[in-house]
Design an enzyme around this catalytic site. Structure first.
Site, PDB file in Angstrom:
ATOM      1  N   TYR A   1     -22.367  -4.316  -5.401  1.00  0.00           N
ATOM      2  CA  TYR A   1     -21.288  -3.768  -4.578  1.00  0.00           C
ATOM      3  C   TYR A   1     -21.818  -2.552  -3.807  1.00  0.00           C
ATOM      4  O   TYR A   1     -22.339  -1.616  -4.397  1.00  0.00           O
ATOM      5  CB  TYR A   1     -20.098  -3.387  -5.465  1.00  0.00           C
ATOM      6  CG  TYR A   1     -19.053  -2.630  -4.702  1.00  0.00           C
ATOM      7  CD1 TYR A   1     -18.435  -3.186  -3.599  1.00  0.00           C
ATOM      8  CD2 TYR A   1     -18.706  -1.340  -5.075  1.00  0.00           C
ATOM      9  CE1 TYR A   1     -17.497  -2.480  -2.875  1.00  0.00           C
ATOM     10  CE2 TYR A   1     -17.764  -0.630  -4.348  1.00  0.00           C
ATOM     11  CZ  TYR A   1     -17.172  -1.205  -3.255  1.00  0.00           C
ATOM     12  OH  TYR A   1     -16.253  -0.483  -2.527  1.00  0.00           O
TER      13      TYR A   1
ATOM     14  N   LYS B   1      -8.918  -5.707  -7.772  1.00  0.00           N
ATOM     15  CA  LYS B   1      -9.151  -7.083  -7.289  1.00  0.00           C
ATOM     16  C   LYS B   1      -8.317  -8.084  -8.102  1.00  0.00           C
ATOM     17  O   LYS B   1      -7.114  -7.952  -8.153  1.00  0.00           O
ATOM     18  CB  LYS B   1     -10.653  -7.381  -7.332  1.00  0.00           C
ATOM     19  CG  LYS B   1     -11.535  -6.243  -6.818  1.00  0.00           C
ATOM     20  CD  LYS B   1     -11.294  -5.920  -5.362  1.00  0.00           C
ATOM     21  CE  LYS B   1     -12.111  -4.692  -4.967  1.00  0.00           C
ATOM     22  NZ  LYS B   1     -11.898  -4.260  -3.597  1.00  0.00           N
TER      23      LYS B   1
ATOM     24  N   ARG C   1      -3.218  14.217 -18.218  1.00  0.00           N
ATOM     25  CA  ARG C   1      -4.542  13.960 -17.616  1.00  0.00           C
ATOM     26  C   ARG C   1      -5.449  13.147 -18.534  1.00  0.00           C
ATOM     27  O   ARG C   1      -6.131  12.232 -18.067  1.00  0.00           O
ATOM     28  CB  ARG C   1      -5.203  15.272 -17.167  1.00  0.00           C
ATOM     29  CG  ARG C   1      -6.597  15.118 -16.599  1.00  0.00           C
ATOM     30  CD  ARG C   1      -6.969  16.236 -15.635  1.00  0.00           C
ATOM     31  NE  ARG C   1      -6.647  17.550 -16.133  1.00  0.00           N
ATOM     32  CZ  ARG C   1      -7.358  18.209 -17.052  1.00  0.00           C
ATOM     33  NH1 ARG C   1      -8.443  17.662 -17.567  1.00  0.00           N
ATOM     34  NH2 ARG C   1      -6.988  19.401 -17.458  1.00  0.00           N
TER      35      ARG C   1
END
Ligand code: PLP
Length: 412
Positions: free
Chosen positions: A127, A225, A75
């Site tokens: 955004y 992206k 983790r």
């Protein structure tokens, strides 16, 4: 093949030399060269030119009760993730980088590392999902969020609350109007006030802009992206100028929330990054050409692209973005919202989809997704230029625009 002891719990394997680590950029090779070879890392065991995916979630403790490998559990950390982080840190001239399960988790972990009562300055145009989170949810953690016009340096200075402002968040060029923030000036304002500057540089890409070299403290990417570039991984990245206490708080937040990127995604992201430079330059050249051609188009009222001399911040774009202006542009369609939606409906080659930065070109009527309080005009189509033949991309949108706006005259 690696030999495994018959009963590993009774007979620990002799300690092997650690796998060959990536070569530092100090070699003098360019970022493009080092990235194409994933920093030169190979699989020492097989001599394969691609490093294996490390999937283990737990690691053997040494008989002396330490973890000499440096890994304890999956983790907080993972070797495949670390390898990809090293490439991103190199691109951003950063001290360190961290990968997250999405761009949103990277961004929100920065805000969650702040303290209750901290004041943050964020852009009015940004955004939309992060804008919504800042508007609706950030106050649950006690943050005082102020939306400011980040294109206006004086407005940013005026918004500073002495002793309270701890973070300025910029996005440049900003979604979906492609306005710019002057990072050098804003970093100076932040630092004089004892605050940090964090920058969402997703659309500038690390190929054209390195915010840390302009004074920013943290740079963020939706690695979903351009960094990945193939529309098949959701990922986020942060890179930092300093490995300081704030960076360690972000690392702790990632660990506590389990927001680290998975090893398979990190591997795919590394594969995408190997061609980052080529893809981003090709897509940006297409965006530039489309911006020029649509400026002349009879059905287009306005083209928004920082690479056009007509862009109000063209001088700043040239100063802050080196070698290109990115793959994102928007067009405002004559005839308003209905014409814009009809244009998007009429494309045959462009993909009508959200997101950006992939090798395939995408068109989106942005106001439809952002909802009623969007700063995005209703006649706007957001275009993410891919790497296809620019003549094909232009011809397809040209026919769609003419069909939607009822104009038969083909553009010049
Ligand atoms: N920042 C920008 C500029 C984006 O375009 C996006 C997503 O579209 C994000 C952040 C969020 O990234 P993700 O979708 O990976 O959470």
């Amino acid at each position: 093949m690696a030999r495994t002891p018959k009963n590993p719990s009774q007979k620990p394997a002799p300690k092997k030399a650690p796998a060959k680590k990536a070569k530092p950029a100090a070699s003098g090779w360019s970022k493009r060269t080092l990235t194409a070879q994933a920093m030169g890392g190979i699989d020492e065991e097989t001599r394969g030119v691609v490093r294996p995916i490390h999937v283990a979630t737990t690691f053997i403790r040494d008989p002396d009760n330490t973890y000499s490998s440096g890994f304890i559990y999956g983790r907080p950390d993972n070797e495949t993730v670390r390898e990809t982080e090293r490439v991103i840190a190199m691109w951003e001239d950063a001290k360190a980088a961290m990968l997250f399960s999405s761009g949103m988790s990277a961004a929100t972990c920065v805000f969650l590392a702040l303290k209750p009562g901290d004041h943050v300055i964020v852009p009015k145009v940004m955004y939309w999902s992060l804008r919504n989170w800042l508007k609706n949810d950030a106050s649950h953690w006690g943050l005082a969020v102020e939306f400011v016009d980040l294109t206006d340096v004086a407005a940013v200075k005026a918004a500073i609350r002495k002793g309270e402002t701890k973070l300025i968040w910029a996005e440049t060029p900003s979604n979906p109007l492609w306005s710019l923030s002057d990072l050098t000036a804003i970093a100076d304002i932040a630092h004089k006030a004892g605050a940090r500057l964090a920058v969402d540089s997703t659309c500038a890409t690390p190929v054209f802009s390195q915010p840390l070299t302009l004074g920013a403290d943290i740079v963020m990417h939706a690695a979903t992206k351009s960094m990945n570039g193939h529309s098949d991984v959701v990922a986020g990245a942060l890179a930092t100028a300093k490995d300081d206490e704030f960076w360690q708080r972000i690392a702790a937040t990632r660990k506590n929330l389990g927001a680290i990127l998975g090893p398979f995604e990190a591997f795919l992201l590394m594969r995408g990054l190997r061609t980052l430079d080529l893809r981003v330059r090709a897509a940006s050249a297409n965006a530039m050409e489309l911006a020029k051609r649509f400026t002349e188009h009879p059905s287009v009222a306005e083209v928004l692209y920082p690479g056009l001399p007509s862009h109000p911040q063209y001088a700043l774009a040239k100063k802050q973005m080196k070698g290109g202006f990115g793959h994102m542009l928007s067009i405002r369609v004559k005839g308003g919202e209905a014409s814009a939606i009809a244009t998007a409906a009429s494309v045959e080659l462009w993909k009508r989809a959200t997101s950006l930065g992939g090798v395939e070109s995408l068109v989106e009527h942005r106001a439809s997704i952002e909802g009623p309080d969007t700063p995005c005009p209703p006649d706007l189509l957001r275009l993410s230029a891919g790497i296809e033949d620019v003549d094909d991309l232009y011809a397809d949108l040209d026919q769609a625009l003419r069909r939607a706006t009822g104009r038969s005259n083909r553009a010049k």
